[in-house]
Design a protein around this motif. Sequence first.
Motif, PDB file in Angstrom:
ATOM      1  N   ALA A 162      32.730  36.488  49.382  1.00  0.00           N
ATOM      2  CA  ALA A 162      32.743  37.155  48.234  1.00  0.00           C
ATOM      3  C   ALA A 162      33.763  37.355  47.266  1.00  0.00           C
ATOM      4  CB  ALA A 162      32.215  38.518  48.699  1.00  0.00           C
ATOM      5  N   PHE A 163      34.959  37.854  47.927  1.00  0.00           N
ATOM      6  CA  PHE A 163      36.136  37.805  47.270  1.00  0.00           C
ATOM      7  C   PHE A 163      36.835  36.632  46.408  1.00  0.00           C
ATOM      8  CE2 PHE A 163      40.949  37.652  46.929  1.00  0.00           C
ATOM      9  CZ  PHE A 163      41.211  38.786  45.968  1.00  0.00           C
ATOM     10  N   MET A 164      36.714  35.613  47.409  1.00  0.00           N
ATOM     11  CA  MET A 164      36.990  34.197  46.656  1.00  0.00           C
ATOM     12  C   MET A 164      35.949  33.811  45.352  1.00  0.00           C
ATOM     13  SD  MET A 164      39.477  33.405  48.127  1.00  0.00           S
ATOM     14  CE  MET A 164      39.872  31.726  47.379  1.00  0.00           C
ATOM     15  N   ALA A 165      34.646  34.298  45.495  1.00  0.00           N
ATOM     16  CA  ALA A 165      33.799  33.956  44.445  1.00  0.00           C
ATOM     17  C   ALA A 165      34.233  34.831  43.175  1.00  0.00           C
ATOM     18  CB  ALA A 165      32.400  34.325  44.792  1.00  0.00           C
ATOM     19  N   LYS A 223      33.379  46.868  42.304  1.00  0.00           N
ATOM     20  CA  LYS A 223      32.918  46.448  40.769  1.00  0.00           C
ATOM     21  C   LYS A 223      33.816  46.504  39.773  1.00  0.00           C
ATOM     22  CE  LYS A 223      28.400  46.693  42.024  1.00  0.00           C
ATOM     23  NZ  LYS A 223      27.645  45.658  42.170  1.00  0.00           N
ATOM     24  N   GLU A 224      34.974  46.755  40.154  1.00  0.00           N
ATOM     25  CA  GLU A 224      36.336  46.512  39.284  1.00  0.00           C
ATOM     26  C   GLU A 224      37.343  45.729  40.008  1.00  0.00           C
ATOM     27  OE1 GLU A 224      37.810  50.035  37.224  1.00  0.00           O
ATOM     28  OE2 GLU A 224      36.124  51.255  37.924  1.00  0.00           O
ATOM     29  N   PHE A 225      37.801  44.632  39.053  1.00  0.00           N
ATOM     30  CA  PHE A 225      38.657  43.657  39.701  1.00  0.00           C
ATOM     31  C   PHE A 225      40.009  43.716  38.747  1.00  0.00           C
ATOM     32  CE2 PHE A 225      40.150  39.502  41.038  1.00  0.00           C
ATOM     33  CZ  PHE A 225      39.859  39.627  42.470  1.00  0.00           C
ATOM     34  N   LEU A 226      41.318  43.441  39.206  1.00  0.00           N
ATOM     35  CA  LEU A 226      42.399  43.244  38.562  1.00  0.00           C
ATOM     36  C   LEU A 226      43.051  42.098  38.940  1.00  0.00           C
ATOM     37  CD1 LEU A 226      44.823  44.318  37.009  1.00  0.00           C
ATOM     38  CD2 LEU A 226      45.570  45.372  39.198  1.00  0.00           C
ATOM     39  N   ALA A 227      43.513  41.236  37.612  1.00  0.00           N
ATOM     40  CA  ALA A 227      44.175  39.826  37.959  1.00  0.00           C
ATOM     41  C   ALA A 227      45.470  39.959  37.370  1.00  0.00           C
ATOM     42  CB  ALA A 227      43.592  38.707  37.415  1.00  0.00           C
ATOM     43  N   THR A 232      37.004  35.623  37.724  1.00  0.00           N
ATOM     44  CA  THR A 232      37.895  36.460  36.836  1.00  0.00           C
ATOM     45  C   THR A 232      39.153  35.680  36.654  1.00  0.00           C
ATOM     46  OG1 THR A 232      38.809  37.477  38.924  1.00  0.00           O
ATOM     47  CG2 THR A 232      37.053  38.581  38.090  1.00  0.00           C
ATOM     48  N   LEU A 233      39.498  34.554  37.377  1.00  0.00           N
ATOM     49  CA  LEU A 233      40.606  33.905  36.932  1.00  0.00           C
ATOM     50  C   LEU A 233      40.097  32.917  35.835  1.00  0.00           C
ATOM     51  CD1 LEU A 233      42.598  32.877  40.193  1.00  0.00           C
ATOM     52  CD2 LEU A 233      43.220  34.268  38.555  1.00  0.00           C
ATOM     53  N   ASN A 234      38.912  32.338  35.756  1.00  0.00           N
ATOM     54  CA  ASN A 234      38.463  31.610  34.804  1.00  0.00           C
ATOM     55  C   ASN A 234      38.278  32.400  33.592  1.00  0.00           C
ATOM     56  OD1 ASN A 234      38.369  29.051  36.252  1.00  0.00           O
ATOM     57  ND2 ASN A 234      36.340  29.746  37.100  1.00  0.00           N
TER      58      ASN A 234
END
Length: 171
Positions: free
Chosen positions: A55-58, A134-138, A63-65
């Motif tokens: 799930a994290f890798m997906a 539900k929130e992600f940071l790159a 988000t990277l794309n």
Amino acid sequence: MLITRAFVVSALAMLLLAGCSGKDDSPDLEVRQLSGSNGEITETLTDGGQTADEAFMADLSATLNLSFKIIHAMGEKDYSYLESVAAPGVTVNKEENRVYFERGGEQLSWDFLQPVTLDKLEYRFSTYVNEQQKEFLAGFAIYSGDSHSTVEIYFVKQGDVWLFNGLLTNA
């Protein structure tokens, strides 16, 4: 000699029968059983049948794309793309080339990033911002000569889609 032979045959028969009790205490069986249990537990930890790592890798891939596309769109001043991936509450100001968003209860604004080539961009880190995932940071570094600036791009998940939720940078 006949008694010795009868004794040896009887002893071998008893050993063979004792060895075939049907009970398998081998370490290989225990390892297989524990591995199976571990797999079942891991599967129940996440939704949709994915393990936590999958799930994290997906989410990282998505988000990277999206990050690369957002950075490119800012450099090209592609307002329509930025608006299409912006979360509710994020405003793209065309006249000022700025993004307005809320972070930590404050209304913030940031200038668009300048055009960046991939050889000057470095991925640094990523993480979920909250426990609900539900929130992600790159995080990225943008190199210029001998120095670099840091860019943090925030995302929020709505349904199955990640949306741009703002950025912070020292660029």
